[in-house]
Design an enzyme around this catalytic site. Structure first.
Site, PDB file in Angstrom:
ATOM      1  N   GLY A  17       0.814  -1.199   0.211  1.00  0.00           N
ATOM      2  CA  GLY A  17       0.278  -0.013  -0.089  1.00  0.00           C
ATOM      3  C   GLY A  17       0.853   1.247   0.083  1.00  0.00           C
ATOM      4  CG  ASN A  18       5.104   1.370   1.262  1.00  0.00           C
ATOM      5  OD1 ASN A  18       4.950   0.250   0.701  1.00  0.00           O
ATOM      6  ND2 ASN A  18       6.382   1.564   1.666  1.00  0.00           N
ATOM      7  CE  LYS A 134      -8.449  -6.362   4.119  1.00  0.00           C
ATOM      8  NZ  LYS A 134      -7.019  -6.227   4.553  1.00  0.00           N
ATOM      9  CE  LYS A 275       3.051  -7.194   3.830  1.00  0.00           C
ATOM     10  NZ  LYS A 275       1.854  -7.133   3.156  1.00  0.00           N
TER      11      LYS A 275
HETATM   12  P1  ADP Z   1       0.971  -3.807   2.841  1.00  0.00           P
HETATM   13  O1  ADP Z   1       0.047  -2.761   2.381  1.00  0.00           O
HETATM   14  O2  ADP Z   1       2.285  -3.489   2.478  1.00  0.00           O
HETATM   15  O3  ADP Z   1       0.407  -4.963   2.750  1.00  0.00           O
HETATM   16  P2  ADP Z   1       0.644  -4.200   5.602  1.00  0.00           P
HETATM   17  O4  ADP Z   1       0.173  -3.055   6.740  1.00  0.00           O
HETATM   18  O5  ADP Z   1      -0.534  -4.894   5.261  1.00  0.00           O
HETATM   19  O6  ADP Z   1       1.044  -3.366   4.529  1.00  0.00           O
HETATM   20  O7  ADP Z   1       1.747  -4.900   5.970  1.00  0.00           O
HETATM   21  C1  ADP Z   1       3.048  -4.360   6.625  1.00  0.00           C
HETATM   22  C2  ADP Z   1       2.862  -4.295   8.267  1.00  0.00           C
HETATM   23  O8  ADP Z   1       2.934  -5.429   9.014  1.00  0.00           O
HETATM   24  C3  ADP Z   1       4.178  -3.346   8.917  1.00  0.00           C
HETATM   25  O9  ADP Z   1       3.866  -1.961   8.824  1.00  0.00           O
HETATM   26  C4  ADP Z   1       4.029  -3.715  10.305  1.00  0.00           C
HETATM   27  O10 ADP Z   1       3.552  -2.853  11.148  1.00  0.00           O
HETATM   28  C5  ADP Z   1       3.419  -5.093  10.104  1.00  0.00           C
HETATM   29  N1  ADP Z   1       3.694  -6.172  10.952  1.00  0.00           N
HETATM   30  C6  ADP Z   1       2.926  -7.072  11.742  1.00  0.00           C
HETATM   31  N2  ADP Z   1       3.882  -8.103  12.367  1.00  0.00           N
HETATM   32  C7  ADP Z   1       4.987  -7.911  11.872  1.00  0.00           C
HETATM   33  C8  ADP Z   1       6.401  -8.423  11.863  1.00  0.00           C
HETATM   34  N3  ADP Z   1       6.305  -9.587  12.586  1.00  0.00           N
HETATM   35  N4  ADP Z   1       7.651  -8.056  11.295  1.00  0.00           N
HETATM   36  C9  ADP Z   1       7.481  -6.930  10.377  1.00  0.00           C
HETATM   37  N5  ADP Z   1       6.029  -6.135  10.226  1.00  0.00           N
HETATM   38  C10 ADP Z   1       5.158  -6.557  10.788  1.00  0.00           C
HETATM   39 MG    MG Z   2      -1.529  -5.561   3.633  1.00  0.00          MG
END
Ligand code: ADP
Ligand code: MG
Length: 320
Positions: A17-18, A134, A275
Site C-alpha cells: 500500500g505504501n 476484514k 505475507k
Molecule cells: P502492505 O500494504 O504492504 O500489505 P501491511 O500493513 O498489510 O502493508 O503490512 C505491513 C505491516 O506489517 C508493517 O507496517 C508492520 O507494522 C506489520 N507487521 C506485523 N507483524 C510484523 C512482523 N512480525 N514483522 C514486520 N512487520 C510486521
Molecule cells: Mg497488507
C-alpha cells in the site's frame, strides 16, 4: 550479450500500500503518482533482466470509493466486486502510465505493457464466509454503525464494515497471463487481490468479499511458475519479536524455519502473517525464492540475497 526474453527469469512483484500512499499522507493523486514513480523506476531497470508481473493492493482506494458511496444517495450503490474492478482499472492506469514514462527515460521505447482485470476463484464453502474478519471502508461511531444495514467490526479507530476474506483457489486468467509473459509483456494484474468469484455451473459470479493481495499473488506466482516472488511493504522485512526491544529482522531462512516462526505467532494477522504465508505457499508450490522487503529496497533485494527477508527451500544458496 542481452538475454532473449525467453531466457529471462520471471519476477512477480506484489506492491504494498505504501507504494501509492504513505502513512502520513491524505492520498491526493499528486502524492500517489510521486510515490509510485520511485518504485516504478526500480521496476523499469529490472525489466532489462527479468520478465515482470506486477500485482498491488487497493485498501485505501477502495475505502475512498466506499466513503464516496456513503456520502451520496443520488446514485445507486455499487457492490464491492464492482469497486474492486474500478480500483484495478484506476491503479493499473497509474502504474502503466508511470512505467511507460520511466522506461522511456532509460531509453526503452517499445516495451509492451498491459493491465488485466483479474478474477480469482474462491470456494463458496470457505469458512471465511461464516466468519468475516476484514475491516474495509470508512470509520463510523457505534450509533452510526447500528443503522448501516451491513455487518461492522469494532477496530482501534472505530466501527468499520467487515467482509469475508476467503482463500484464493485459482486465477481465472492464468493462461492469458502466461501467454502475455511469453510474448514479453509486463503485466499488471490481480489488483486488490482480484475480483472474488465463485463457480456457477460452467460460469462464475462475483461475491461480496475481498481476497488478500499477498495470498492471491502467491497463487498466481505458483500457477504461472514465476522464478522469484517478491512482496514490497513499509518495513525492511519480517521480524521476530516485532515491536519489542529485541526485534530481529529475519534474513535468509528456509521454508521450514519460516513455518516455525509462523506457528510461534511472530506475525500479525492481516499484515505480516499473510505475507509469510504467501511466501511459504510459493516455495511449497515449487518456487525457489520468495522475498519480503521494503519498497525502497526492491531492486537491491532482487539483486542481492542478503537484503530483506528471503525464504528459500532447504538449500542455503538460492539458484536465481
Ligand atoms: P502492505 O500494504 O504492504 O500489505 P501491511 O500493513 O498489510 O502493508 O503490512 C505491513 C505491516 O506489517 C508493517 O507496517 C508492520 O507494522 C506489520 N507487521 C506485523 N507483524 C510484523 C512482523 N512480525 N514483522 C514486520 N512487520 C510486521
Ligand atoms: Mg497488507
Amino acid at each position: 550479450m542481452t538475454p532473449s526474453h525467453q531466457q529471462k527469469p520471471i519476477l512477480l512483484i506484489a506492491l504494498g500500500g505504501n507504494t501509492l500512499i504513505q502513512e502520513d499522507q491524505r492520498g491526493t493523486i499528486g502524492e500517489q503518482l510521486d510515490n509510485l514513480r520511485k518504485t516504478i523506476r526500480q521496476i523499469a531497470r529490472l525489466s532489462a533482466h527479468y520478465r515482470i508481473i506486477i500485482t498491488h493492493g487497493n485498501g485505501p482506494q477502495v475505502g475512498n470509493l466506499l466513503l464516496q458511496q456513503e456520502s451520496c444517495d443520488q446514485v445507486p450503490k455499487l457492490p464491492l466486486e464492482i469497486l474492486v474492478a474500478q480500483t484495478e482499472g484506476q491503479i493499473g492506469y497509474m502504474i502503466e502510465s508511470t512505467l511507460d514514462e520511466e522506461l522511456m527515460t532509460i531509453g526503452v521505447n517499445n516495451k509492451k505493457l498491459v493491465t488485466l482485470i483479474t478474477y480469482v476463484v474462491v470456494d463458496q464453502d470457505d469458512p471465511a464466509f461464516q466468519n468475516p474478519t476484514k475491516p474495509i471502508g470508512p470509520v463510523f461511531s457505534g450509533k452510526e454503525a447500528k443503522n448501516l444495514g451491513y455487518p461492522t467490526i469494532k477496530t482501534k479507530k472505530g466501527y468499520r464494515r467487515v467482509v469475508a476474506s476467503p482463500n484464493p483457489v485459482t486465477i481465472i486468467e492464468k493462461r492469458e497471463i502466461r501467454t502475455l509473459i511469453d510474448l514479453d509483456f509486463i503485466i499488471i494484474c490481480c489488483g486488490g487481490g482480484g475480483i472474488p468469484v465463485i463457480r456457477d455451473g460452467r460460469g462464475f459470479h462475483g461475491v461480496h468479499a475481498v481476497i488478500d493481495k499477498d495470498l492471491a499473488s502467491a497463487c498466481l506466482a505458483q500457477e504461472v511458475n514465476v522464478d522469484i516472488f517478491i512482496i514490497t511493504t513499509d518495513v525492511a522485512g519480517a521480524m521476530i519479536r516485532y515491536n519489542q526491544k529485541d526485534q530481529t529482522l529475519l534474513k535468509q531462512i528456509s521454508v521450514k524455519e519460516a513455518e516455525a516462526y509462523i506457528r510461534r505467532g511472530h506475525f500479525k494477522a492481516g499484515s505480516m502473517l499473510p505475507k509469510m504465508t504467501a511466501c511459504t505457499r510459493f516455495i511449497h508450490g515449487g518456487g525457489k525464492r520468495a522475498i519480503i522487503t521494503s519498497t525502497e529496497a526492491l531492486e537491491e533485494a532482487v539483486l542481492n540475497t542478503d537484503v530483506g527477508t528471503q525464504i528459500v527451500p532447504e538449500q542455503s544458496t538460492p539458484p536465481v
